[in-house]
Design a protein around this motif. Structure first.
Motif, short mmCIF file in Angstrom:
data_model
loop_
_atom_site.label_atom_id
_atom_site.label_comp_id
_atom_site.label_asym_id
_atom_site.label_seq_id
_atom_site.Cartn_x
_atom_site.Cartn_y
_atom_site.Cartn_z
N THR A 47 0.78 -1.23 -0.11
CA THR A 47 0.12 0.05 0.06
C THR A 47 1.03 1.40 0.02
O THR A 47 1.87 1.41 0.76
CB THR A 47 -0.90 0.04 1.39
N ARG A 48 0.52 2.19 -0.79
CA ARG A 48 1.28 3.58 -0.76
C ARG A 48 0.58 4.29 0.21
O ARG A 48 -0.53 4.44 0.53
CB ARG A 48 0.99 4.16 -2.16
N ARG A 108 1.36 0.28 5.43
CA ARG A 108 1.75 -0.43 4.25
C ARG A 108 1.25 -1.76 4.48
O ARG A 108 1.06 -2.62 3.31
CB ARG A 108 3.17 -0.29 4.09
N THR A 112 -3.53 5.74 3.33
CA THR A 112 -3.29 5.11 2.47
C THR A 112 -3.80 5.99 0.97
O THR A 112 -4.39 6.93 1.35
CB THR A 112 -4.39 3.79 2.11
N LEU A 113 -2.93 5.89 -0.02
CA LEU A 113 -3.37 6.55 -1.12
C LEU A 113 -4.68 6.38 -1.50
O LEU A 113 -5.27 7.43 -2.18
CB LEU A 113 -2.31 6.16 -2.24
N GLU A 162 4.43 11.95 -0.80
CA GLU A 162 4.42 10.68 -0.62
C GLU A 162 5.51 10.12 0.40
O GLU A 162 6.36 10.44 0.07
CB GLU A 162 4.29 9.66 -1.77
N ILE A 180 8.12 7.40 1.04
CA ILE A 180 8.31 6.24 0.32
C ILE A 180 9.66 5.16 1.02
O ILE A 180 9.93 4.42 0.36
CB ILE A 180 8.67 6.63 -1.06
N PHE A 188 4.23 13.98 -5.04
CA PHE A 188 3.26 13.12 -5.70
C PHE A 188 2.77 13.28 -6.89
O PHE A 188 2.50 12.48 -7.71
CB PHE A 188 2.14 12.94 -4.61
#
Length: 413
Positions: free
Chosen positions: A2-3, A177, A242-243, A256, A258, A412
């Protein structure tokens, strides 16, 4: 996996009690460091602090609850309210079992400890408050935030000294994630600007004393004449989502998240390892998780405490990781030059600065940079903010015990 994106940020600090005023002050190079007013420091070596002067906890909680909670928890709740508003979220939109809270603190209720110890000595054990223990423990901020939000998902406190805020954000990232929550309010809070806090750190000779008569110049990361850190208080809370969740509700996305990594020097309880091996490893692990080439990072918000050892060892670590790019293209700054060192909250407000740098294309400066140190020879964005494209930003924090944390944020859009 999950992003994970950042959709809201709340900050309470000496240079601003919301994300926009905080960021405006950083860009302007405004110092929040003054002579302490909340206690007598006449017999303590260091006489400079980054105090919040205009905070009223009753703006955020019932007066009775405000009296029962330590200042560090009050600040955390205020920052959470700011983050909730900034994310354009309402409590009704939160799904209780899918909403978590991870708010760290390096010390917890220091003010409560000091006051109740004084009560014990002067008035006896029967006069010690029944609210002492729940007020001072380092996890209670997360508890009162969860009660306020109705958040029934993952909830715990990260305690890793000055890396606490970064670790809280990083662990929230990993939990989202792997599917443990959809939204987590993560960050740190600290309110150790107290007489006992000052006495302890001063006895360690860790705090600045050279600029007692000129407080705004006391925090000077990477400058040759730095002589110790300046203690600050405050809180930072970020909304991690979550995105999918963010896009479903049409949220504004700052950045974002990462990459995240955590390591330990395993060297000394307070002094960083001069080889910088573990901080180097921490940054490399975060970059590897993010799958980034080293020269794709535009900006590093350094731990940059203004202590001789830390600034030197962190510079070494940056050179180890970024090689020639460290001196030819990478921009580094320490916003602690303006806010002082918020201990367990430092990583949270500095993560917020990284997200704003990405959003606006502005690098906040390292103020008070007047005389270069031959051992600290990178581009520290001295004294004035700089317009620059920031696609990727890294935030580093380290803490007593050898704890290290690195976070990596990406544009993003």
């Amino acid at each position: 996996m999950t992003r994970v994106v950042i959709t809201g940020m709340g900050v309470v600090s000496s240079i601003g009690n919301d994300i926009n005023s905080y960021w405006t002050s950083l860009k302007a190079g405004k110092s929040g460091i003054t002579t302490p007013t909340s206690f007598d420091c006449s017999d303590i070596a260091s006489k400079v602090a980054s105090e919040i002067k205009d905070f009223n906890p009753e703006d955020f909680m019932d007066p009775k609850e405000a009296r029962r909670n330590d200042r560090y928890a009050q600040l955390a709740l205020a920052a959470t309210h700011g983050a909730l508003k900034d994310a354009n979220l309402t409590r009704e939109q939160l799904v209780p079992k899918r909403t978590g809270v991870l708010v760290g603190s390096g010390i917890g209720g220091m003010d409560t400890i000091e006051k109740q110890m004084t009560t014990l000595i002067e008035r006896g054990p029967r006069r010690v408050s029944p609210f002492m223990i729940p007020s001072l423990i380092a996890n209670i901020a997360g508890g009162i935030i969860a009660i306020d939000l109705g958040a029934k998902g993952p909830n715990f406190s990260v305690v890793s000294a000055c890396a606490s805020g970064s670790h809280a954000i990083g662990e929230a990232f990993e939990m989202i994630r792997r599917g443990a929550a959809d939204v987590i309010f993560a960050g740190g809070s600290e309110a150790a600007v107290t007489r006992i806090g000052f006495a302890g750190f001063s006895s360690m000779k860790a705090m600045s004393t050279k600029f007692n008569d000129d407080p705004s110049r006391a925090s000077r990361p990477f400058d040759k004449n730095r002589d110790g850190f300046v203690m600050g208080e405050g809180s930072g809370v970020l909304v991690l989502e979550t995105l999918e969740n963010a896009q479903k509700r049409g949220a504004r996305i700052y950045a974002e998240l990462i990459g995240y990594a955590a390591t330990c020097d395993a060297f000394h309880v307070t002094t960083p390892d001069t080889s910088s091996e573990s901080l180097t490893e921490c940054m490399n692990l975060a970059l590897d998780q993010a799958k980034l080439e080293r020269n794709s990072v535009n900006y590093v918000n350094a731990h940059g405490t203004s202590t001789p050892y830390n600034d030197r060892s962190e510079t070494t670590a940056l050179k180890n990781v970024y090689s020639d790019y460290a001196k030819n293209g990478l921009m580094v700054s320490s916003t602690k030059s303006m806010t002082g060192h918020l201990l367990g909250a430092a990583g949270a407000i500095e993560a917020a600065a990284c997200c704003k740098a990405i959003e606006e294309g502005v690098i906040p400066p390292t103020i008070n940079y007047e005389e270069p140190d031959p051992d600290c020879d990178l581009d520290y964005v001295p004294n004035e903010a700089r317009d620059a494209t920031v696609n990727v930003a890294m935030s580093n924090n380290s803490g007593f015990g050898g704890h290290n944390a690195s976070l990596i944020f990406r544009n993003f859009n």
